[in-house]
Design a protein around this motif. Structure first.
Motif, PDB file in Angstrom:
ATOM      1  N   GLY A  41       0.811  -1.212   0.000  1.00  0.00           N
ATOM      2  CA  GLY A  41       0.000   0.000   0.000  1.00  0.00           C
ATOM      3  C   GLY A  41       0.842   1.259   0.000  1.00  0.00           C
ATOM      4  O   GLY A  41       0.361   2.350  -0.322  1.00  0.00           O
ATOM      5  N   VAL A  42       2.132   1.113   0.358  1.00  0.00           N
ATOM      6  CA  VAL A  42       3.087   2.221   0.350  1.00  0.00           C
ATOM      7  C   VAL A  42       4.406   1.700  -0.188  1.00  0.00           C
ATOM      8  O   VAL A  42       4.873   0.638   0.218  1.00  0.00           O
ATOM      9  N   THR A  43       4.993   2.424  -1.114  1.00  0.00           N
ATOM     10  CA  THR A  43       6.359   2.124  -1.550  1.00  0.00           C
ATOM     11  C   THR A  43       7.240   3.303  -1.194  1.00  0.00           C
ATOM     12  O   THR A  43       6.837   4.468  -1.284  1.00  0.00           O
ATOM     13  N   LEU A  44       8.444   2.982  -0.790  1.00  0.00           N
ATOM     14  CA  LEU A  44       9.393   3.975  -0.278  1.00  0.00           C
ATOM     15  C   LEU A  44      10.673   3.883  -1.092  1.00  0.00           C
ATOM     16  O   LEU A  44      11.194   2.789  -1.321  1.00  0.00           O
ATOM     17  N   ARG A  45      11.163   5.030  -1.553  1.00  0.00           N
ATOM     18  CA  ARG A  45      12.409   5.053  -2.326  1.00  0.00           C
ATOM     19  C   ARG A  45      13.223   6.272  -1.945  1.00  0.00           C
ATOM     20  O   ARG A  45      12.688   7.384  -1.874  1.00  0.00           O
ATOM     21  N   GLU A  46      14.491   6.053  -1.685  1.00  0.00           N
ATOM     22  CA  GLU A  46      15.381   7.180  -1.428  1.00  0.00           C
ATOM     23  C   GLU A  46      15.952   7.686  -2.739  1.00  0.00           C
ATOM     24  O   GLU A  46      16.320   6.901  -3.618  1.00  0.00           O
ATOM     25  N   ARG A  47      16.014   9.006  -2.873  1.00  0.00           N
ATOM     26  CA  ARG A  47      16.737   9.629  -3.976  1.00  0.00           C
ATOM     27  C   ARG A  47      17.972  10.286  -3.364  1.00  0.00           C
ATOM     28  O   ARG A  47      17.965  11.466  -3.021  1.00  0.00           O
ATOM     29  N   LEU A 146      -0.555   6.666   6.250  1.00  0.00           N
ATOM     30  CA  LEU A 146       0.723   6.630   6.954  1.00  0.00           C
ATOM     31  C   LEU A 146       1.104   8.023   7.444  1.00  0.00           C
ATOM     32  O   LEU A 146       1.550   8.187   8.587  1.00  0.00           O
ATOM     33  N   LEU A 147       0.916   9.014   6.597  1.00  0.00           N
ATOM     34  CA  LEU A 147       1.257  10.385   6.985  1.00  0.00           C
ATOM     35  C   LEU A 147       0.390  10.879   8.133  1.00  0.00           C
ATOM     36  O   LEU A 147       0.864  11.600   9.013  1.00  0.00           O
ATOM     37  N   MET A 148      -0.873  10.492   8.152  1.00  0.00           N
ATOM     38  CA  MET A 148      -1.768  10.931   9.222  1.00  0.00           C
ATOM     39  C   MET A 148      -1.311  10.401  10.577  1.00  0.00           C
ATOM     40  O   MET A 148      -1.590  11.010  11.615  1.00  0.00           O
ATOM     41  N   LYS A 149      -0.591   9.280  10.583  1.00  0.00           N
ATOM     42  CA  LYS A 149      -0.060   8.741  11.835  1.00  0.00           C
ATOM     43  C   LYS A 149       1.269   9.394  12.227  1.00  0.00           C
ATOM     44  O   LYS A 149       1.738   9.200  13.350  1.00  0.00           O
ATOM     45  N   ARG A 199      13.403   4.107  10.015  1.00  0.00           N
ATOM     46  CA  ARG A 199      12.848   3.109  10.932  1.00  0.00           C
ATOM     47  C   ARG A 199      11.395   3.439  11.279  1.00  0.00           C
ATOM     48  O   ARG A 199      10.553   2.540  11.395  1.00  0.00           O
ATOM     49  N   TRP A 200      11.104   4.716  11.462  1.00  0.00           N
ATOM     50  CA  TRP A 200       9.726   5.119  11.762  1.00  0.00           C
ATOM     51  C   TRP A 200       8.790   4.732  10.611  1.00  0.00           C
ATOM     52  O   TRP A 200       7.711   4.174  10.831  1.00  0.00           O
ATOM     53  N   LEU A 201       9.205   5.036   9.382  1.00  0.00           N
ATOM     54  CA  LEU A 201       8.362   4.747   8.228  1.00  0.00           C
ATOM     55  C   LEU A 201       8.125   3.250   8.072  1.00  0.00           C
ATOM     56  O   LEU A 201       7.001   2.826   7.759  1.00  0.00           O
ATOM     57  N   LEU A 202       9.150   2.439   8.282  1.00  0.00           N
ATOM     58  CA  LEU A 202       8.975   0.992   8.168  1.00  0.00           C
ATOM     59  C   LEU A 202       8.003   0.473   9.222  1.00  0.00           C
ATOM     60  O   LEU A 202       7.175  -0.401   8.947  1.00  0.00           O
ATOM     61  N   ASP A 203       8.091   1.036  10.438  1.00  0.00           N
ATOM     62  CA  ASP A 203       7.190   0.606  11.502  1.00  0.00           C
ATOM     63  C   ASP A 203       5.763   1.096  11.251  1.00  0.00           C
ATOM     64  O   ASP A 203       4.811   0.320  11.335  1.00  0.00           O
ATOM     65  N   ALA A 204       5.621   2.372  10.922  1.00  0.00           N
ATOM     66  CA  ALA A 204       4.286   2.932  10.707  1.00  0.00           C
ATOM     67  C   ALA A 204       3.624   2.354   9.465  1.00  0.00           C
ATOM     68  O   ALA A 204       2.392   2.285   9.378  1.00  0.00           O
ATOM     69  N   GLY A 205       4.433   1.934   8.485  1.00  0.00           N
ATOM     70  CA  GLY A 205       3.871   1.415   7.243  1.00  0.00           C
ATOM     71  C   GLY A 205       3.734  -0.087   7.193  1.00  0.00           C
ATOM     72  O   GLY A 205       3.271  -0.634   6.178  1.00  0.00           O
ATOM     73  N   GLU A 206       4.085  -0.773   8.283  1.00  0.00           N
ATOM     74  CA  GLU A 206       4.050  -2.234   8.269  1.00  0.00           C
ATOM     75  C   GLU A 206       2.648  -2.761   7.977  1.00  0.00           C
ATOM     76  O   GLU A 206       2.465  -3.723   7.212  1.00  0.00           O
ATOM     77  N   GLU A 207       1.628  -2.129   8.572  1.00  0.00           N
ATOM     78  CA  GLU A 207       0.275  -2.619   8.357  1.00  0.00           C
ATOM     79  C   GLU A 207      -0.212  -2.417   6.919  1.00  0.00           C
ATOM     80  O   GLU A 207      -1.210  -3.009   6.500  1.00  0.00           O
ATOM     81  N   TYR A 208       0.495  -1.561   6.168  1.00  0.00           N
ATOM     82  CA  TYR A 208       0.136  -1.328   4.770  1.00  0.00           C
ATOM     83  C   TYR A 208       1.025  -2.100   3.814  1.00  0.00           C
ATOM     84  O   TYR A 208       0.978  -1.882   2.605  1.00  0.00           O
ATOM     85  N   GLY A 209       1.849  -2.993   4.359  1.00  0.00           N
ATOM     86  CA  GLY A 209       2.744  -3.783   3.517  1.00  0.00           C
ATOM     87  C   GLY A 209       3.805  -2.947   2.835  1.00  0.00           C
ATOM     88  O   GLY A 209       4.154  -3.188   1.676  1.00  0.00           O
ATOM     89  N   ILE A 210       4.343  -1.955   3.560  1.00  0.00           N
ATOM     90  CA  ILE A 210       5.315  -1.050   2.965  1.00  0.00           C
ATOM     91  C   ILE A 210       6.504  -1.809   2.387  1.00  0.00           C
ATOM     92  O   ILE A 210       6.979  -2.792   2.944  1.00  0.00           O
ATOM     93  N   GLY A 211       6.956  -1.362   1.227  1.00  0.00           N
ATOM     94  CA  GLY A 211       8.099  -1.977   0.588  1.00  0.00           C
ATOM     95  C   GLY A 211       9.004  -0.896   0.037  1.00  0.00           C
ATOM     96  O   GLY A 211       8.574   0.206  -0.297  1.00  0.00           O
ATOM     97  N   ALA A 212      10.296  -1.209  -0.055  1.00  0.00           N
ATOM     98  CA  ALA A 212      11.284  -0.243  -0.532  1.00  0.00           C
ATOM     99  C   ALA A 212      11.701  -0.565  -1.956  1.00  0.00           C
ATOM    100  O   ALA A 212      11.882  -1.733  -2.318  1.00  0.00           O
ATOM    101  N   LEU A 213      11.850   0.479  -2.750  1.00  0.00           N
ATOM    102  CA  LEU A 213      12.318   0.338  -4.128  1.00  0.00           C
ATOM    103  C   LEU A 213      13.772   0.755  -4.202  1.00  0.00           C
ATOM    104  O   LEU A 213      14.220   1.633  -3.460  1.00  0.00           O
ATOM    105  N   PRO A 214      14.541   0.153  -5.099  1.00  0.00           N
ATOM    106  CA  PRO A 214      15.957   0.535  -5.226  1.00  0.00           C
ATOM    107  C   PRO A 214      16.099   1.923  -5.798  1.00  0.00           C
ATOM    108  O   PRO A 214      15.207   2.454  -6.432  1.00  0.00           O
TER     109      PRO A 214
END
Length: 214
Positions: A41-47, A146-149, A199-214
């Motif tokens: 439900g959330v994908t996370l990528r660092e630029r 996720l942002l609302m939390k 670490r916060w984002l991974l924890d807060a997004g766990e219920e949404y199946g958060i995943g990281a993109l390269p």
């Protein structure tokens, strides 16, 4: 007495080959990167390692200089954000005489020098803060939840449309929250808080199946 002001510029990408790491390099090794899937439900990528320049001065002269050098103007309203080149270049309002300019990795020194050449003897300041910040990109149907939390600022679409950016409290630290378009959110965070935010984002997004993109 001479009125000449000498400015020292620094190229953060010298020809000498040195190892550079993302602000989150240690986080990846210690906590890993959960793999994104079609159910995320959330994908996370660092630029990482983008060029971050703080511009200060009069809006009119800086706007024209940016248009001459990059073909992008300053945002016309407070809390505004404008993007170009598919989001690789952006200019964001920070305060009445201060803006954040983000450019692709390695371009910041050239852009700074070209801006200085165009601005001439205008009253302005340019500071390269690239090494002290990183940018995280969030996408997915559950990003707003996720942002609302996580953030104290109202992220309802009526209050936070695309093209807006604010400096606010995220978790227990300060971050810049940006919405370049309707499908994407961004966080600009200080390098020293990058691991904490990750670490916060991974924890807060766990219920949404958060995943990281390269």
């Amino acid at each position: 007495m001479s009125d000449t002001v000498k400015i020292s510029t620094f190229n953060s990408h010298p020809d000498t080959q040195v190892m550079r790491e993302s602000p989150l390099a240690l986080s990846y090794r210690s906590t890993g990167r959960p793999e994104a899937s079609e159910h995320s439900g959330v994908t996370l990528r660092e630029r990482p390692l983008c060029g971050h320049l703080i511009l200060r001065g009069g809006a009119i002269v800086l706007d024209q200089a940016l248009r001459d050098v990059l073909g992008i103007g300053l945002p016309g309203q407070p809390l505004g954000l404008v993007t170009a080149s598919g989001g690789e270049i952006s200019a964001q309002w920070l305060s009445p005489d201060e803006w954040l300019l983000i450019v692709p990795e390695g371009d910041e020194f050239e852009v700074e020098n070209r801006l200085r050449a165009v601005l001439g003897d205008a009253h302005y300041a340019i500071s390269n803060v690239s090494g002290g910040q990183t940018l995280l990109e969030l996408k997915g149907e559950k990003v707003r939840e996720l942002l609302m939390k996580s953030v104290v600022y109202d992220v309802h679409p009526d209050n936070f449309p695309a093209g807006k950016a604010v400096t606010t409290v995220f978790a227990k630290t300060t971050a810049i929250l940006r919405r370049p378009d309707d499908t994407r959110w961004e966080l600009v965070v200080r390098r020293s808080f990058a691991d904490y935010l990750w670490r916060w984002l991974l924890d807060a997004g766990e219920e949404y199946g958060i995943g990281a993109l390269p």
